[in-house]
Write a protein that holds these residues in place. Structure first.
Motif, mmCIF file in Angstrom:
data_model
loop_
_atom_site.group_PDB
_atom_site.id
_atom_site.type_symbol
_atom_site.label_atom_id
_atom_site.label_comp_id
_atom_site.label_asym_id
_atom_site.label_seq_id
_atom_site.Cartn_x
_atom_site.Cartn_y
_atom_site.Cartn_z
ATOM 1 N N LYS A 68 142.683 103.763 81.361
ATOM 2 C CA LYS A 68 141.435 103.096 81.563
ATOM 3 C C LYS A 68 140.810 102.399 80.422
ATOM 4 O O LYS A 68 140.142 101.463 80.436
ATOM 5 C CB LYS A 68 140.512 104.226 82.151
ATOM 6 C CG LYS A 68 140.537 104.708 83.344
ATOM 7 C CD LYS A 68 139.388 105.651 83.874
ATOM 8 C CE LYS A 68 139.695 106.053 85.114
ATOM 9 N NZ LYS A 68 138.556 107.007 85.557
ATOM 10 N N ARG A 69 141.478 102.863 79.245
ATOM 11 C CA ARG A 69 140.877 102.310 77.875
ATOM 12 C C ARG A 69 141.448 101.039 77.490
ATOM 13 O O ARG A 69 140.983 100.137 77.096
ATOM 14 C CB ARG A 69 141.240 103.273 76.769
ATOM 15 C CG ARG A 69 140.091 104.310 76.575
ATOM 16 C CD ARG A 69 140.357 105.020 75.481
ATOM 17 N NE ARG A 69 139.384 105.820 75.163
ATOM 18 C CZ ARG A 69 139.705 107.270 74.449
ATOM 19 N NH1 ARG A 69 140.833 107.384 73.917
ATOM 20 N NH2 ARG A 69 138.493 108.345 73.907
ATOM 21 N N GLY A 70 142.574 100.631 78.290
ATOM 22 C CA GLY A 70 143.324 99.455 77.981
ATOM 23 C C GLY A 70 144.296 99.280 77.052
ATOM 24 O O GLY A 70 144.710 100.356 76.379
ATOM 25 N N ASN B 12 148.774 96.222 83.491
ATOM 26 C CA ASN B 12 148.060 96.668 82.424
ATOM 27 C C ASN B 12 147.431 97.913 82.642
ATOM 28 O O ASN B 12 147.131 98.761 81.642
ATOM 29 C CB ASN B 12 146.932 95.708 82.045
ATOM 30 C CG ASN B 12 146.065 95.441 83.109
ATOM 31 O OD1 ASN B 12 146.559 94.862 84.153
ATOM 32 N ND2 ASN B 12 144.765 95.874 83.309
ATOM 33 N N ARG B 13 147.331 98.540 83.950
ATOM 34 C CA ARG B 13 146.883 99.751 84.479
ATOM 35 C C ARG B 13 147.862 100.785 83.726
ATOM 36 O O ARG B 13 147.312 102.101 83.618
ATOM 37 C CB ARG B 13 146.951 100.087 85.913
ATOM 38 C CG ARG B 13 145.684 99.404 86.194
ATOM 39 C CD ARG B 13 145.752 99.521 87.782
ATOM 40 N NE ARG B 13 144.431 99.133 88.534
ATOM 41 C CZ ARG B 13 144.204 99.179 89.907
ATOM 42 N NH1 ARG B 13 145.174 99.583 90.720
ATOM 43 N NH2 ARG B 13 143.258 98.769 90.225
ATOM 44 N N TYR C 2 148.385 101.422 80.968
ATOM 45 C CA TYR C 2 147.873 101.924 79.535
ATOM 46 C C TYR C 2 146.755 102.525 79.685
ATOM 47 O O TYR C 2 146.104 102.964 78.446
ATOM 48 C CB TYR C 2 147.551 100.539 78.513
ATOM 49 C CG TYR C 2 148.628 99.706 78.218
ATOM 50 C CD1 TYR C 2 149.417 100.031 76.908
ATOM 51 C CD2 TYR C 2 149.461 98.814 78.895
ATOM 52 C CE1 TYR C 2 150.425 99.372 76.229
ATOM 53 C CE2 TYR C 2 150.489 98.009 78.438
ATOM 54 C CZ TYR C 2 150.890 98.352 77.222
ATOM 55 O OH TYR C 2 152.201 97.709 76.657
ATOM 56 N N ASP D 290 145.067 103.781 87.326
ATOM 57 C CA ASP D 290 145.217 103.844 85.826
ATOM 58 C C ASP D 290 145.848 105.000 85.379
ATOM 59 O O ASP D 290 145.850 106.293 85.748
ATOM 60 C CB ASP D 290 143.799 103.859 85.408
ATOM 61 C CG ASP D 290 143.014 102.502 85.487
ATOM 62 O OD1 ASP D 290 143.668 101.422 85.308
ATOM 63 O OD2 ASP D 290 141.856 102.417 86.017
ATOM 64 N N TYR E 31 144.015 88.762 75.752
ATOM 65 C CA TYR E 31 144.149 90.201 75.590
ATOM 66 C C TYR E 31 142.866 90.676 74.681
ATOM 67 O O TYR E 31 142.593 91.877 74.358
ATOM 68 C CB TYR E 31 145.173 90.766 74.611
ATOM 69 C CG TYR E 31 146.515 90.594 75.704
ATOM 70 C CD1 TYR E 31 146.318 90.589 76.719
ATOM 71 C CD2 TYR E 31 147.819 90.574 74.914
ATOM 72 C CE1 TYR E 31 147.560 90.539 77.892
ATOM 73 C CE2 TYR E 31 148.920 90.640 75.831
ATOM 74 C CZ TYR E 31 148.861 90.487 77.273
ATOM 75 O OH TYR E 31 149.848 90.546 77.834
ATOM 76 N N ARG F 71 148.702 93.856 88.047
ATOM 77 C CA ARG F 71 147.927 94.800 87.433
ATOM 78 C C ARG F 71 148.793 95.681 86.672
ATOM 79 O O ARG F 71 148.350 97.096 86.395
ATOM 80 C CB ARG F 71 147.039 95.702 88.374
ATOM 81 C CG ARG F 71 146.155 94.763 89.301
ATOM 82 C CD ARG F 71 145.074 95.371 90.073
ATOM 83 N NE ARG F 71 144.315 94.603 90.839
ATOM 84 C CZ ARG F 71 143.314 94.860 91.631
ATOM 85 N NH1 ARG F 71 143.240 96.118 91.952
ATOM 86 N NH2 ARG F 71 142.694 93.980 92.155
ATOM 87 N N ARG G 197 142.301 86.311 81.053
ATOM 88 C CA ARG G 197 143.318 87.388 80.766
ATOM 89 C C ARG G 197 143.775 87.316 79.240
ATOM 90 O O ARG G 197 144.701 88.170 79.022
ATOM 91 C CB ARG G 197 144.681 87.024 81.666
ATOM 92 C CG ARG G 197 144.354 87.240 83.222
ATOM 93 C CD ARG G 197 145.658 86.669 83.799
ATOM 94 N NE ARG G 197 145.660 86.969 85.277
ATOM 95 C CZ ARG G 197 146.388 87.938 85.956
ATOM 96 N NH1 ARG G 197 147.232 88.444 85.110
ATOM 97 N NH2 ARG G 197 146.331 88.256 87.209
#
Length: 398
Positions: free
Chosen positions: A264-266, A259-260, A262, A212, A5, A257, A3
């Motif tokens: 698909k690019r993350g 982080n989704r 943000y 996402d 970053y 999750r 995890r």
């Protein structure tokens, strides 16, 4: 847990060592608080075991989904750095397995050079098989919480100076606002409650971010609106409450999750530590550069680091101010911004956090960490990472 970053836990075209099945508790002494466990156990699993017995982590980051080995390898820090130092300060010993099959017991007195190189050594010195950590006693899950609104960097610094006696301190800062609202935020303080209360493990999180988000969802306008709402949700300038430790330490962990959000690019995270002599000027300049960029971070964390020394050779914290910012990845904008911010950090005598980095250049890293060549002498010859190759040019010859 994979995890980080950045790419410190990755290796392009290489093999990854996954340790999460090595998660057994090996021993625990309720008199001393010394817990020995395999290095793949997570901080959350340690808490599930320790909290009902009246013990807590000595240092915790903003998520409990971190392995014990990862916590050592990145010498993580928490909201109590000014009183407790880094995670490595509380690790009494560990076993390091090298690729030649040798096993080293590492402690401040046995193999102390490998002990220092491995704490904050980004997993490069070998494989940590198990470790011993000193836990701290508690009598309640609850935190005596106080939230204080501040307007500007000077108010933040004043509250910081006045709250050195409080164990946990951290701030959310609005990095999207300008003018009279520039660098406004909420300063959050907490101590473990001294009133005995029921101790039980935490329930499993049930919320999952389902998809996402589209790339346009996080933009300057939406983040500015979120920041305004977040700042004003605390109706009074100062509030006090009794709060469970989960939302105090791990607000993001309740939504799996997340982080989704943000897309698909993350996301990328930028985190610096700037020493006190330049901390105010540097923070104002960097927040100003972020505001100018058109990008905005709603997960902006500002706090002070103390002067408790780490036993680790490559530890990130230094006395001063640290700021962590999350940004959605927009290649033509985010990476150029990060390069400017890293150069500014260097000019103010600071450094970036390797555990969360995906963008700093080799020259920046080597300026931030001149001791990297010393770490290179302890690196296991068959272990590397995409991060290490990026910032040193040192690749395995296989």
């Amino acid at each position: 847990m994979g995890r980080s970053y950045g790419d410190s836990c990755l290796l392009k075209d290489g093999n990854l060592l996954v340790t999460t099945s090595m998660n057994r508790l090996l021993s625990f002494d309720t008199t001393t608080g010394l817990l020995t466990a395999e290095a793949g156990i997570t901080l959350g699993q340690i808490l599930d075991f320790a909290v009902p017995l009246g013990f807590f982590l000595p240092v915790s980051p903003g998520t409990k989904y971190v392995t014990l080995g990862g916590a050592i390898a990145n010498d993580i820090h928490g909201k109590n750095h000014h009183v407790a130092g880094t995670f490595g300060c509380h690790v009494t010993q560990f076993e390091l397995v090298r690729s030649d099959g040798s096993r080293r017991l590492c402690s401040p007195t046995e193999n102390p050079d490998f002990y220092a190189a491995t704490i904050g050594g980004l997993g490069l010195t070998g494989f940590i098989s198990w470790a011993t950590l000193r836990l701290r006693p508690i009598v309640s899950r609850m935190i005596d919480y106080e939230g204080i609104q501040f307007h500007g960097i000077d108010e933040f610094l004043d509250i910081t100076r006045q709250s050195q006696h409080v164990e946990y301190t951290v701030s959310w800062v609005d990095c999207a606002s300008t003018g009279k609202n520039f660098c406004r935020g909420v300063f959050m303080l907490g101590d473990h409650s001294k009133v005995p209360a029921e101790l039980k493990p935490s329930p499993e999180p049930k919320l999952i971010f389902p998809f996402d988000a589209p790339g346009f969802a996080l933009n300057h306008t939406t983040v500015s609106l979120f920041n305004t709402v977040f700042f004003h949700k605390q109706i009074k300038a100062r509030v006090k409450a009794l709060q469970d430790y989960e939302p105090f330490f791990y607000p993001l962990d309740k939504v799996l999750r997340w982080n989704r959000l943000y897309g698909k690019r993350g996301l990328l995270q930028f985190q610096y530590a700037i020493p006190w002599e330049n901390a105010r000027e540097g923070t104002v300049a960097i927040l100003g550069e972020v505001a100018k960029s058109g990008l905005a971070s709603f997960l902006a964390v500002l706090k002070a680091f103390g002067d408790v020394p780490s036993p680790g050779l490559m530890s990130f914290p230094q006395p001063g101010i640290t700021l962590a910012l999350d940004f959605p990845i927009k290649p033509d904008v985010t990476f150029p911004l990060f390069e400017r911010l890293a150069d500014m950090t260097r000019d103010f005598g600071g450094r970036l956090y390797p555990a969360k980095d995906a963008a700093m250049t080799a020259s920046q890293f080597q300026t931030f960490y001149p001791q990297w060549e010393q770490l290179a002498r302890f690196r296991d010859p068959l272990i590397t990472s995409s991060f290490w190759e990026r910032v040193t040019g040192d690749k395995l010859a296989l």
